[in-house]
Design a protein around this motif. Structure first.
Motif, PDB file in Angstrom:
ATOM      1  N   THR A 183       3.424  -0.310  -2.986  1.00 26.16           N
ATOM      2  CA  THR A 183       4.379  -1.641  -2.466  1.00 26.16           C
ATOM      3  C   THR A 183       5.064  -0.413  -0.982  1.00 26.16           C
ATOM      4  OG1 THR A 183       6.394   0.293  -3.735  1.00 26.16           O
ATOM      5  CG2 THR A 183       5.746  -2.120  -4.253  1.00 26.16           C
ATOM      6  N   LEU A 184       5.138  -1.311  -0.035  1.00 26.71           N
ATOM      7  CA  LEU A 184       5.451  -0.414   1.191  1.00 26.71           C
ATOM      8  C   LEU A 184       5.848  -1.399   2.056  1.00 26.71           C
ATOM      9  CD1 LEU A 184       0.988  -0.276   3.054  1.00 26.71           C
ATOM     10  CD2 LEU A 184       2.793   1.695   1.780  1.00 26.71           C
ATOM     11  N   PRO A 185       7.166  -0.196   2.428  1.00 27.86           N
ATOM     12  CA  PRO A 185       8.089  -1.714   3.152  1.00 27.86           C
ATOM     13  C   PRO A 185       7.840  -2.345   4.832  1.00 27.86           C
ATOM     14  CG  PRO A 185       7.930   1.406   3.663  1.00 27.86           C
ATOM     15  CD  PRO A 185       7.178   0.989   3.014  1.00 27.86           C
ATOM     16  N   ASP A 186       8.843  -3.658   4.495  1.00 30.08           N
ATOM     17  CA  ASP A 186       8.225  -3.837   5.662  1.00 30.08           C
ATOM     18  C   ASP A 186       7.852  -3.693   7.065  1.00 30.08           C
ATOM     19  OD1 ASP A 186       9.133  -6.092   4.097  1.00 30.08           O
ATOM     20  OD2 ASP A 186      11.133  -6.207   4.453  1.00 30.08           O
ATOM     21  N   GLY A 187       6.185  -4.312   7.595  1.00 31.60           N
ATOM     22  CA  GLY A 187       6.152  -3.918   9.243  1.00 31.60           C
ATOM     23  C   GLY A 187       4.933  -2.439   8.774  1.00 31.60           C
ATOM     24  N   VAL A 188       4.903  -2.145   7.620  1.00 34.46           N
ATOM     25  CA  VAL A 188       4.334  -0.804   7.649  1.00 34.46           C
ATOM     26  C   VAL A 188       2.462  -1.508   6.203  1.00 34.46           C
ATOM     27  CG1 VAL A 188       2.942   1.486   6.622  1.00 34.46           C
ATOM     28  CG2 VAL A 188       5.312   0.842   7.234  1.00 34.46           C
ATOM     29  N   ARG A 189       1.836  -1.703   7.490  1.00 31.21           N
ATOM     30  CA  ARG A 189       0.138  -1.986   6.223  1.00 31.21           C
ATOM     31  C   ARG A 189      -0.784  -0.397   6.152  1.00 31.21           C
ATOM     32  NH1 ARG A 189      -2.813  -6.197  10.265  1.00 31.21           N
ATOM     33  NH2 ARG A 189      -3.953  -4.190  10.807  1.00 31.21           N
ATOM     34  N   LEU A 190      -1.535  -0.851   4.835  1.00 33.55           N
ATOM     35  CA  LEU A 190      -2.218   0.394   4.771  1.00 33.55           C
ATOM     36  C   LEU A 190      -4.326  -0.277   5.132  1.00 33.55           C
ATOM     37  CD1 LEU A 190      -1.912   2.829   2.982  1.00 33.55           C
ATOM     38  CD2 LEU A 190      -2.766   1.247   0.640  1.00 33.55           C
ATOM     39  N   THR A 191      -4.273   0.603   5.268  1.00 31.54           N
ATOM     40  CA  THR A 191      -5.700   0.782   6.105  1.00 31.54           C
ATOM     41  C   THR A 191      -6.539   2.009   5.578  1.00 31.54           C
ATOM     42  OG1 THR A 191      -7.431   0.374   7.826  1.00 31.54           O
ATOM     43  CG2 THR A 191      -5.393   1.196   8.404  1.00 31.54           C
ATOM     44  N   ARG A 192      -8.709   1.516   5.487  1.00 31.39           N
ATOM     45  CA  ARG A 192      -8.936   3.205   5.639  1.00 31.39           C
ATOM     46  C   ARG A 192      -9.698   2.921   6.307  1.00 31.39           C
ATOM     47  NH1 ARG A 192     -10.371   4.607   0.561  1.00 31.39           N
ATOM     48  NH2 ARG A 192      -9.649   3.178  -0.255  1.00 31.39           N
ATOM     49  N   ILE A 193      -9.316   4.337   6.723  1.00 26.34           N
ATOM     50  CA  ILE A 193     -10.380   5.111   7.961  1.00 26.34           C
ATOM     51  C   ILE A 193     -11.794   4.549   7.775  1.00 26.34           C
ATOM     52  CG2 ILE A 193     -10.682   6.809   9.549  1.00 26.34           C
ATOM     53  CD1 ILE A 193      -8.004   7.509   9.245  1.00 26.34           C
ATOM     54  N   ARG A 194     -12.484   4.394   8.396  1.00 22.68           N
ATOM     55  CA  ARG A 194     -13.978   3.926   8.853  1.00 22.68           C
ATOM     56  C   ARG A 194     -14.650   5.703   8.263  1.00 22.68           C
ATOM     57  NH1 ARG A 194     -15.829  -0.841  12.310  1.00 22.68           N
ATOM     58  NH2 ARG A 194     -17.183  -1.778   9.878  1.00 22.68           N
ATOM     59  N   ASP A 195     -16.251   5.270   8.338  1.00 26.84           N
ATOM     60  CA  ASP A 195     -16.862   6.765   8.112  1.00 26.84           C
ATOM     61  C   ASP A 195     -16.626   7.483   9.142  1.00 26.84           C
ATOM     62  OD1 ASP A 195     -18.252   4.606   9.490  1.00 26.84           O
ATOM     63  OD2 ASP A 195     -20.500   5.779   7.398  1.00 26.84           O
TER      64      ASP A 195
END
Length: 109
Positions: A28-40
């Motif tokens: 669970t992330l706080p509001d306004g924070v997104r999770l992404t994966r850094i590409r190769d």
């Protein structure tokens, strides 16, 4: 058409082809924070813009904090990786290094 009787289908329940995986729930992330994966190649997308962080961070998860005028990227430990101002509309690539394209004329030494 003698001897072409159809075989009756049996309605036995089928066994599942695979076991359902027990994946851990997403953090669970706080509001306004997104999770992404850094590409190769060290890039990631935000709002249709390709940003570059670092090639050494490929495959890691990063937390994105978007504000009205800027965007910040943190690693999973909370260390600030980059901070970018939002580029002008129509920009498709943002990097902290030199801009793409040919350099200006060479200066005499």
């Amino acid at each position: 058409m003698a001897g072409t009787a159809r075989r009756q289908r049996t309605t036995q329940p089928r066994e599942p082809r695979f076991e359902a995986a027990n994946h851990p729930s997403a953090p669970t992330l706080p509001d306004g924070v997104r999770l992404t994966r850094i590409r190769d190649n060290g890039n990631f997308f935000v709002r249709g813009i390709l940003f570059h962080v670092s090639r050494t961070l490929f495959g890691t998860l990063a937390n994105l904090v978007e504000a009205e005028s800027s965007m910040m990227v943190f690693d999973d430990q909370g260390t600030l990786l980059i901070e970018h101002q939002w580029p002008a509309p129509g920009t498709k690539y943002a990097d902290s290094a030199l801009p793409r394209g040919p350099r200006g004329p060479r200066r005499p030494r």
